[in-house]
Design a protein around this motif. Structure first.
Motif, PDB file in Angstrom:
ATOM      1  N   UNK A  60      29.378  28.528  42.368  1.00  0.00           N
ATOM      2  CA  UNK A  60      29.767  28.867  40.992  1.00  0.00           C
ATOM      3  C   UNK A  60      29.273  27.804  40.020  1.00  0.00           C
ATOM      4  N   UNK A  66      39.989  34.098  33.768  1.00  0.00           N
ATOM      5  CA  UNK A  66      38.672  33.707  34.284  1.00  0.00           C
ATOM      6  C   UNK A  66      38.760  32.659  35.399  1.00  0.00           C
ATOM      7  N   UNK A  97      24.688  34.301  44.475  1.00  0.00           N
ATOM      8  CA  UNK A  97      25.757  35.262  44.741  1.00  0.00           C
ATOM      9  C   UNK A  97      25.391  36.209  45.892  1.00  0.00           C
ATOM     10  N   UNK A 154      39.144  33.097  43.132  1.00  0.00           N
ATOM     11  CA  UNK A 154      39.030  34.221  44.069  1.00  0.00           C
ATOM     12  C   UNK A 154      37.607  34.292  44.644  1.00  0.00           C
ATOM     13  N   UNK A 155      36.608  34.093  43.767  1.00  0.00           N
ATOM     14  CA  UNK A 155      35.201  34.103  44.233  1.00  0.00           C
ATOM     15  C   UNK A 155      34.992  32.981  45.248  1.00  0.00           C
ATOM     16  N   UNK A 197      29.127  25.508  36.644  1.00  0.00           N
ATOM     17  CA  UNK A 197      30.129  24.949  35.750  1.00  0.00           C
ATOM     18  C   UNK A 197      30.052  25.634  34.389  1.00  0.00           C
ATOM     19  N   UNK A 198      31.131  25.532  33.625  1.00  0.00           N
ATOM     20  CA  UNK A 198      31.131  26.174  32.300  1.00  0.00           C
ATOM     21  C   UNK A 198      30.567  25.219  31.269  1.00  0.00           C
ATOM     22  N   UNK A 236      33.978  38.085  35.874  1.00  0.00           N
ATOM     23  CA  UNK A 236      33.510  36.694  35.740  1.00  0.00           C
ATOM     24  C   UNK A 236      32.072  36.671  35.226  1.00  0.00           C
ATOM     25  N   UNK A 293      38.167  35.331  28.325  1.00  0.00           N
ATOM     26  CA  UNK A 293      38.963  36.114  29.287  1.00  0.00           C
ATOM     27  C   UNK A 293      40.087  35.236  29.854  1.00  0.00           C
ATOM     28  N   UNK A 342      37.139  43.401  26.466  1.00  0.00           N
ATOM     29  CA  UNK A 342      35.984  43.355  27.382  1.00  0.00           C
ATOM     30  C   UNK A 342      36.388  43.612  28.842  1.00  0.00           C
ATOM     31  N   UNK A 343      37.568  43.138  29.197  1.00  0.00           N
ATOM     32  CA  UNK A 343      38.046  43.361  30.569  1.00  0.00           C
ATOM     33  C   UNK A 343      38.199  44.868  30.820  1.00  0.00           C
ATOM     34  N   UNK A 370      39.838  34.234  38.630  1.00  0.00           N
ATOM     35  CA  UNK A 370      38.746  34.980  39.275  1.00  0.00           C
ATOM     36  C   UNK A 370      37.759  34.002  39.928  1.00  0.00           C
ATOM     37  N   UNK A 371      37.532  32.861  39.269  1.00  0.00           N
ATOM     38  CA  UNK A 371      36.650  31.847  39.869  1.00  0.00           C
ATOM     39  C   UNK A 371      37.207  31.403  41.221  1.00  0.00           C
ATOM     40  N   UNK A 413      37.030  42.177  40.914  1.00  0.00           N
ATOM     41  CA  UNK A 413      37.210  41.271  39.762  1.00  0.00           C
ATOM     42  C   UNK A 413      36.000  40.367  39.519  1.00  0.00           C
ATOM     43  N   UNK A 414      35.094  40.295  40.499  1.00  0.00           N
ATOM     44  CA  UNK A 414      33.965  39.355  40.375  1.00  0.00           C
ATOM     45  C   UNK A 414      33.109  39.668  39.143  1.00  0.00           C
ATOM     46  N   UNK A 471      25.303  32.648  28.538  1.00  0.00           N
ATOM     47  CA  UNK A 471      24.569  31.966  29.628  1.00  0.00           C
ATOM     48  C   UNK A 471      23.214  32.636  29.825  1.00  0.00           C
ATOM     49  N   UNK A 527      21.625  32.287  39.660  1.00  0.00           N
ATOM     50  CA  UNK A 527      22.986  32.583  40.121  1.00  0.00           C
ATOM     51  C   UNK A 527      23.027  33.885  40.916  1.00  0.00           C
TER      52      UNK A 527
END
Lengths: 222, 407
Positions: free
Chosen positions: B403, B4, A172, B10-11, B405-406, A212, B1, A97-98, B7-8, A208-209, A221, A168
């Motif tokens: 962000x 992940x 963002x 980094x965001x 939560x998972x 995510x 991933x 997927x990446x 990346x979180x 890279x965002x 989700x 979200x």
């Protein structure tokens, strides 16, 4: 598999790419006509002196076109994926997927880079005919943050498009707007030289965002 | 991933940077009010700083001793500034301080000079236009070429966009003959054709020597001013003045200001403390008796009166900047925030630190966060997140809240 994926992206975006190419060609033609008219009315000597003394930019009309093209390309490329959750099918291709998301983003970035490079070359070459290399460089440095802004807008918009939850997406959009706003602060020629490393960092980081957001999509989700 | 979490982070980091600028910028927009200073001029009659503040019917006019003035008294106290009004009213004195004065004399000896902190740090094309200083015409005329200064000097014919080799070689040889060392560091001049006369450019060479370069009757005029022998020249501002007393002002590396006299190139130090060139702005209003110098810094504005002949200080006055709502608020809620520097025309992010007291606010935020999430998250995660909020405050908290939560 990569070729198939790129072909899929091409099918989605080819009309928009053509339209963007036409928009850039029309704008560049307009800039050169406007330049010819301005130098005819005020005289080329006067125009040079105005550029030297008053930070007069020859490429000011370009400012928001790369931004619009970047934003719209992300929408044209990724909104169909999110409609009826078609991205689910894409992510089920026999490929990591990446790699899928990176290929999609890479395609978008390469397309934008090609468009922006051609537009920049045309502008700089046209300006260099009647103006010295310093003036050409100064106008290149003026337009550079706007073109980088186009790349940044594409990546941030892709992040927002791929996010599966609407709330979200709105969240963002806030930091995304702050980051983008910083690319459009000053029109002084060469003013962004010191900020270039920061711009490149933001562009590299925001690539890279989307990964995510895609991972969240895959998690289901809603 | 796999990456992940990375990346979180980094965001969160990028969002924190964005909010470190965005949130304070919005709060500043809502709470900042600029400081207004009165108009101040040193009186050659009462030998005091005179002040005018307010507008409309609420104008207050007073001097440093507190004495209040009516409008006409104020005009009479500042004849060097209000000479046109005094002349219209027929109140212009024949002499001041035992010296005969006319409107013509006052106009000829008056100067206004502004120094902005962005003057030393602005992008420049690297091209300059050299006017003919002695064309024999009243008006200055554009030469039709521009020059670049790098490892040598090159004149570019504007109409053909090609280098004029003959003129370039002529200037390069003359610069070499006068001891100029390439590459030039910068050139300061003003090629505005609406000024009364032209003095070309002052160019700092690679060895820190300040050269005067102009074109006289089509030929290069190059002189080493010698200023580089006595001071470390950092900046030069040219100022055409009616009596041609000086060329402009030299700033040395410490921010001391000097007048570069014409035609001797003698440096006369202004009786001022060094000016912080990257934080302060200066305004000089000079007349045949005194110069009033206002130096504005983030801390306030200082006024100096200098004797016109010697440029020695005769008086000084200071007005501290009053803290506004933004100053008070930022000192409590933003220990660190990002702005784009106003000391340069380059777009340059700058980290600002306010007070340690603001860390208390960050500590409260971090504790509140820890209390709110301690049951849902692992202790290590809570500790790391709280430490991040302690360091970055509202910006870090907002970025983390961004962000989800998972599951």
């Amino acid at each position: 598999m990569y070729r198939s994926l790129i072909f899929k992206e091409w099918i989605k975006t080819r009309r928009f790419i053509l339209l963007s190419g036409v928009a850039f060609a029309a704008l560049i033609a307009y800039i050169f006509l406007w330049l010819a008219q301005t130098s005819g009315s005020m005289g080329i000597v006067n125009l040079w002196e105005t550029i030297i003394s008053k930070e007069f930019s020859l490429v000011g009309h370009v400012k928001y076109l790369p931004l619009a093209v970047g934003l719209l390309l992300a929408v044209v490329q990724l909104a169909p994926e999110m409609q009826s959750k078609r991205l689910k099918l894409t992510l089920h291709l026999p490929m990591n997927e990446t790699r899928i998301i990176c290929t999609m983003l890479g395609y978008g970035l390469a397309t934008l880079l090609m468009l922006f490079t051609l537009a920049t070359l045309a502008l700089v070459a046209g300006i260099s005919v009647h103006f010295s290399r310093e003036i050409a460089l100064s106008n290149f440095l003026t337009a550079l943050p706007w073109f980088l802004g186009g790349l940044q807008a594409y990546l941030l918009c892709a992040w927002i498009c791929l996010e599966p939850v609407w709330r979200q997406r709105i969240f963002y959009a806030i930091p995304a707007a702050c980051v983008l706003f910083s690319f459009y602060g000053s029109a002084s020629p060469g003013a962004y030289v010191a900020y270039l490393p920061f711009m490149l960092f933001f562009i590299a980081a925001s690539f890279f965002f989307s990964l995510h957001a895609a991972a969240r999509f895959k998690d289901g989700e809603q | 991933m796999k990456s992940r979490n990375l990346i979180s982070y980094l965001i969160i980091f990028v969002s924190t940077l964005a909010f470190l600028w965005g949130i304070p910028a919005l709060v500043r927009l809502a709470t900042y009010s600029g400081q207004s200073y009165p108009f101040v001029y040193f009186s050659s009659v009462v030998k005091q700083f005179c002040f005018r503040e307010g507008s409309g019917k609420d104008v207050r006019r007073y001097d440093a001793t507190g004495r209040q003035y009516s409008e006409s008294e104020f005009d009479a106290a500042l004849p060097m500034f209000n000479y046109r009004q005094l002349a219209v009213n027929g109140d212009m004195p024949d002499s001041i301080n035992g010296r005969a004065v006319t409107v013509h004399d006052i106009r000829r000896s008056s100067i206004i000079f502004r120094y902005a902190k962005t003057d030393v740090s602005s992008p420049h094309t690297g091209l300059y236009v050299l006017l003919e200083s002695m064309s024999g015409r009243v008006d200055l005329v554009s030469p039709g070429d521009a020059f670049r200064l790098g490892s040598t000097i090159e004149f570019i014919d504007i109409k053909t966009n090609a280098v004029n080799k003959t003129k370039s070689e002529l200037y390069a040889k003359e610069l070499d003959r006068r001891g100029f060392t390439f590459p030039a560091q910068w050139a300061a001049g003003d090629f505005n054709t609406r000024k009364p006369y032209d003095e070309g450019y002052f160019v700092l060479d690679a060895r820190g020597q300040l050269f005067h370069m102009k074109q006289v009757s089509g030929k290069p005029f190059i002189r080493n001013t010698g200023a580089g022998d006595s001071v470390r020249v950092a900046h030069f501002s040219m100022l055409p003045v009616a009596d041609r007393r000086f060329y402009g002002f030299v700033f040395d590396a410490q921010g001391c200001m000097y007048m570069l006299e014409s035609p001797s190139y003698r440096l006369t130090k202004l009786g001022l403390p060094p000016v912080d060139m990257h934080r302060s702005e200066a305004l000089i209003m000079g007349n045949m008796f005194y110069w009033t110098v206002a130096v504005t810094s983030p801390e306030g504005r200082k006024y100096y009166a200098l004797d016109n002949e010697t440029l020695r200080q005769v008086d000084e006055y200071a007005i501290a900047r009053k803290a506004n709502l933004w100053d008070k608020l930022s000192a409590w809620i933003f220990p660190v925030y990002v702005t784009f520097s106003d000391a340069t025309k380059y777009v340059q992010p700058k980290l600002n630190f306010t007070t340690l007291a603001a860390l208390t606010f960050n500590l409260l935020l971090a504790l509140a966060y820890a209390a709110a999430v301690r049951k849902r998250k692992k202790a290590v995660a809570v500790a790391c997140s709280s430490a991040y909020i302690l360091a970055t405050g509202i910006a870090g908290l907002a970025a983390m809240a961004l962000l989800p939560g998972r599951k």
